[in-house]
Design an enzyme around this catalytic site. Structure first.
Site, PDB file in Angstrom:
ATOM      1  N   HIS A   1     -12.059  33.222  -1.855  1.00  0.00           N
ATOM      2  CA  HIS A   1     -12.999  32.387  -1.114  1.00  0.00           C
ATOM      3  C   HIS A   1     -14.386  32.535  -1.737  1.00  0.00           C
ATOM      4  CE1 HIS A   1     -13.362  36.297   1.227  1.00  0.00           C
ATOM      5  NE2 HIS A   1     -14.617  36.035   0.935  1.00  0.00           N
TER       6      HIS A   1
HETATM    7  P1  TYD Z   1     -10.011  38.068   5.165  1.00  0.00           P
HETATM    8  O1  TYD Z   1     -11.184  37.125   5.171  1.00  0.00           O
HETATM    9  O2  TYD Z   1      -8.655  37.469   5.078  1.00  0.00           O
HETATM   10  O3  TYD Z   1     -10.193  39.103   3.984  1.00  0.00           O
HETATM   11  P2  TYD Z   1     -10.353  38.823   2.420  1.00  0.00           P
HETATM   12  O4  TYD Z   1     -10.648  37.362   2.267  1.00  0.00           O
HETATM   13  O5  TYD Z   1     -11.521  39.623   1.991  1.00  0.00           O
HETATM   14  O6  TYD Z   1      -9.110  39.218   1.748  1.00  0.00           O
HETATM   15  O7  TYD Z   1     -10.135  38.977   6.451  1.00  0.00           O
HETATM   16  C1  TYD Z   1      -9.028  39.608   7.038  1.00  0.00           C
HETATM   17  C2  TYD Z   1      -9.210  39.645   8.549  1.00  0.00           C
HETATM   18  O8  TYD Z   1     -10.323  40.456   8.903  1.00  0.00           O
HETATM   19  C3  TYD Z   1      -9.451  38.280   9.142  1.00  0.00           C
HETATM   20  O9  TYD Z   1      -8.722  38.220  10.354  1.00  0.00           O
HETATM   21  C4  TYD Z   1     -10.915  38.255   9.443  1.00  0.00           C
HETATM   22  C5  TYD Z   1     -11.231  39.703   9.693  1.00  0.00           C
HETATM   23  N1  TYD Z   1     -12.595  40.098   9.300  1.00  0.00           N
HETATM   24  C6  TYD Z   1     -13.496  40.440  10.284  1.00  0.00           C
HETATM   25  O10 TYD Z   1     -13.203  40.414  11.489  1.00  0.00           O
HETATM   26  N2  TYD Z   1     -14.754  40.824   9.905  1.00  0.00           N
HETATM   27  C7  TYD Z   1     -15.121  40.888   8.607  1.00  0.00           C
HETATM   28  O11 TYD Z   1     -16.279  41.261   8.314  1.00  0.00           O
HETATM   29  C8  TYD Z   1     -14.167  40.504   7.592  1.00  0.00           C
HETATM   30  C9  TYD Z   1     -14.550  40.535   6.138  1.00  0.00           C
HETATM   31  C10 TYD Z   1     -12.923  40.122   7.987  1.00  0.00           C
END
Ligand code: TYD
Length: 137
Positions: free
Chosen positions: A49
């Site tokens: 992303h």
């Molecule tokens: P996600 O965005 O899928 O992680 P990445 O893109 O970095 O691999 O996030 C995983 C889960 O964690 C999703 O349900 C959103 C949650 N999350 C939060 O609640 N707070 C945060 O600061 C982040 C980064 C993720």
């Protein structure tokens, strides 16, 4: 495409190493959020992303991983393998994290709280966004 890797100053002595990070001093923004990834399964690619506004510093505080950065025109791959290295990831930058070593811990310092509306999760949408919102280099 410039990639900024910070080399933080360890405070080492016979007991071991310690790194302290202060906002607006060691880190170029106010730190509003810290999160970290651990127990990442083999072969997993995370991230995939971009953010419209958020700035981040990525620190692999244990083990190693690779980060692919993409500004819509160029791509660069950065290996993070030392706890004193911090990779600056600007806004408008597609990122993918992969090749996590077993036990790797990737810590992220972020300039804002979690805000789903700041995410661009579709690569074509990202390309359209950076084309329509060009940044100064
Ligand atoms: P996600 O965005 O899928 O992680 P990445 O893109 O970095 O691999 O996030 C995983 C889960 O964690 C999703 O349900 C959103 C949650 N999350 C939060 O609640 N707070 C945060 O600061 C982040 C980064 C993720």
């Amino acid at each position: 495409m410039l990639v900024y890797k910070y080399m933080f100053q360890p405070h080492g002595d016979a007991r071991g190493q310690l790194i302290a990070l202060e906002e607006k001093k060691d880190i170029p923004f106010e730190i509003k959020r810290v999160y970290y990834m651990y127990e990442t399964a083999q072969g997993i690619v995370r991230g995939c992303h971009a953010h419209k506004k958020l700035e981040q510093i990525l620190i692999c505080i244990h083990g190693s991983c690779k980060i692919k950065l993409d500004n819509g025109k160029e791509q660069k791959i950065v290996l993070l393998e030392r706890p004193y290295e911090g990779l600056y990831v600007a806004n408008d930058m597609w990122r993918e994290m992969y090749d996590f070593s077993p036990g790797a811990v990737l810590m992220v310092l972020a300039s804002n709280i979690y805000d789903e509306s700041d995410y661009i999760r579709d690569y074509q949408e990202f390309l359209d966004y950076v084309r329509d919102n060009p940044q100064e280099d």
